[in-house]
Enzyme design. Structure first.
Site: not given
Ligand code: UD1
Ligand code: CA
Length: 451
Positions: A8, A15, A368
């Protein structure tokens, strides 16, 4: 069991305060997302799908540079992690095997951890990677019943009792691919964030009579990168890990903390790396080679017994043969340096093939570039290039040939020939003494006039 990776990488990472999508920021001279793929390669994946969104074109371009077989899918709107994984459904429609979901901004998941998850799949349908968090903060919490994972609850949706749980969700998960997509199609978005949560597949699996469990890793492996400060910290963590790995593999690092590596740096056993050496991308060093202090290397190969530096610059396409020697203030680019050949001092060798056992004198330059085109220089084996020779390419110097110091070589030099291409010396008897007298007299006259 065949595996596929789903990485993903659609988030923006606001940030970071950057024009660049977060996953393209680099550690170890490789984009963040490449680190997850690197670890995932231990699973020998049949397919790798990268889900892109923000900055999708540039992320896709970088991914295809790493491996042109990577499948890129787009998530137009970031509706949550479950929605992101679902974008890979079509690409993996005919795939029979396990899918591993990795995050592009979590670079430190180790290959060993992924193998542990794979092993746990023998007993459970869904395996989630968890970790004991020192400060669980806003992570999702893993609700366990014995070794069964019953559900994952996001911090926002958790009760007080659930928030007290310290076993947290890393986000990494694996399951049979078809099962995973089946479960995902049942995930809704009625929650505090209004998002489709990937972790919801755990509870849905339970309701369908499937089982889930968690495998724990060290919290350090789940380190994410959200800010420039965290990026700098992650770089330091990466460098320390790479240094430890090099030492473990039998490489001597005289002052490990002063040597910097790339994700793909390869160094053979018994190579010696002196203090203050930088390894840019795509460098391979064979065993027994030595890189001396203050050298900068990228895109190059150094063979057994060869040495470079101090103060050597090896640029892309530089290849040092066995026992070759490259000394101080020498730059080599897109050039082969033959076995036992020496380029000792202050030289630029670019777009060249230098044979075995040849000596390149101090200050030699391959000219060169004519301002528009690049041209090649070849020097045969056992040749001797005099100091301060300009080799104006395209030009060939033959086997066992020589050039006189200070020559500007514009024509090919046949095998065994000596080329002298410089102005003839003309000595004027006593002229130096006369010139000195004249100049000193002039200086004295000026001093009298107070000038
Ligand atoms: C997520 C988890 C959480 C976990 C945490 C660990 C969910 C709902 N929650 O939360 O349980 O403890 O990661 O870091 O999954 N991304 C996409 N498309 C989207 C949303 C996210 O590609 O629509 C990707 C982001 O770029 C990232 C990853 O998924 O690489 C995680 O997404 P993020 O929004 O950071 O999830 P957290 O809220 O941190
Ligand atoms: Ca996150």
């Amino acid at each position: 069991m065949a595996t596929a990776l789903i990485l993903l990488a659609a988030g923006q990472g606001s940030r970071m305060n950057s024009e660049l999508p977060k996953v393209l920021h680099q550690i170890g001279n490789a984009p963040l997302f490449a680190h997850g793929l690197h670890a995932g390669s231990v699973l020998d994946p049949e397919h790798t799908v990268v889900v892109v969104g923000h900055g999708g074109d540039s992320v896709a371009a970088q991914a295809l540079k790493i491996d042109e077989d990577i499948i890129i899918v787009r998530q137009a709107e970031q509706l949550g992690t479950a929605h992101a994984v679902l974008q890979a459904r079509e690409a993996l429609r005919d795939f029979d095997g396990d899918a591993f979901v990795l995050y592009g901004d979590t670079p430190f998941i180790s290959p060993e951890t992924l193998e542990k998850m794979q092993a746990a799949r023998a007993k459970h349908d869904v395996v989630v990677l968890g970790f004991e968090a020192v400060d669980p903060g806003r992570y999702g919490r893993l609700v366990m019943d014995g070794d069964t994972l019953t559900r994952i609850v996001e911090f926002k949706d958790a009760s007080e009792a659930e928030r007290a749980i310290t076993l947290c969700n890393s986000g990494v998960l694996c399951a049979d691919t078809k099962t995973l997509f089946d479960l995902l199609s049942s995930v809704g978005n009625e929650n505090a964030a209004g998002e489709y949560y990937l972790p919801d597949v755990v509870e849905i699996a339970g309701s369908k009579g499937l089982t889930a469990t968690s495998v724990a890793c060290d919290e350090a492996e789940t380190l994410g990168v959200n800010t420039r400060t965290e990026l700098a910290h992650a770089e330091a963590v990466f460098q320390n890990a790479k240094r430890a790995e090099m030492l473990e593999n039998g490489v001597t690092l005289v002052a490990p903390e002063t040597v910097f590596f790339s994700l793909d740096t390869y160094i053979g056993r018994d190579a010696i790396i002196d203090p203050n050496v930088i390894f840019g991308p795509n460098v391979t060093i064979e065993s027994g080679a030595r890189i001396k202090s203050f050298s900068h290397l990228e895109g190059c190969h150094v063979s057994t017994g060869a040495d470079a530096g101090p103060f050597a610059r090896l640029r892309p396409g530089a290849e040092l043969g066995n026992d070759a020697h490259v000394g101080n203030f020498v730059e080599i680019k897109n050039a082969q340096i033959g076995e036992g050949t020496k380029v000792g001092h202050l030289s630029y060798i670019g777009d060249a093939d230098i044979g075995d056992g040849t000596n390149i004198g101090a200050g030699t330059i391959t000219c060169n570039y004519d301002g528009v085109f690049k041209h090649r220089t070849t020097v045969g084996r056992d040749a001797f290039i005099g100091s301060n020779t300009m080799l104006v390419a395209p030009v060939n110097v033959g086997i066992e040939a020589m050039t006189a110091s200070g020559s500007v070589i514009t024509k090919d030099v046949p095998n065994g020939a000596l080329a002298i291409a410089r102005a003839k010396q003309d000595n004027k008897p006593m002229l130096a003494v006369k010139l000195f007298q004249k100049l000193r007299a002039l200086k004295a006259k000026k001093a009298e006039k107070g000038q």
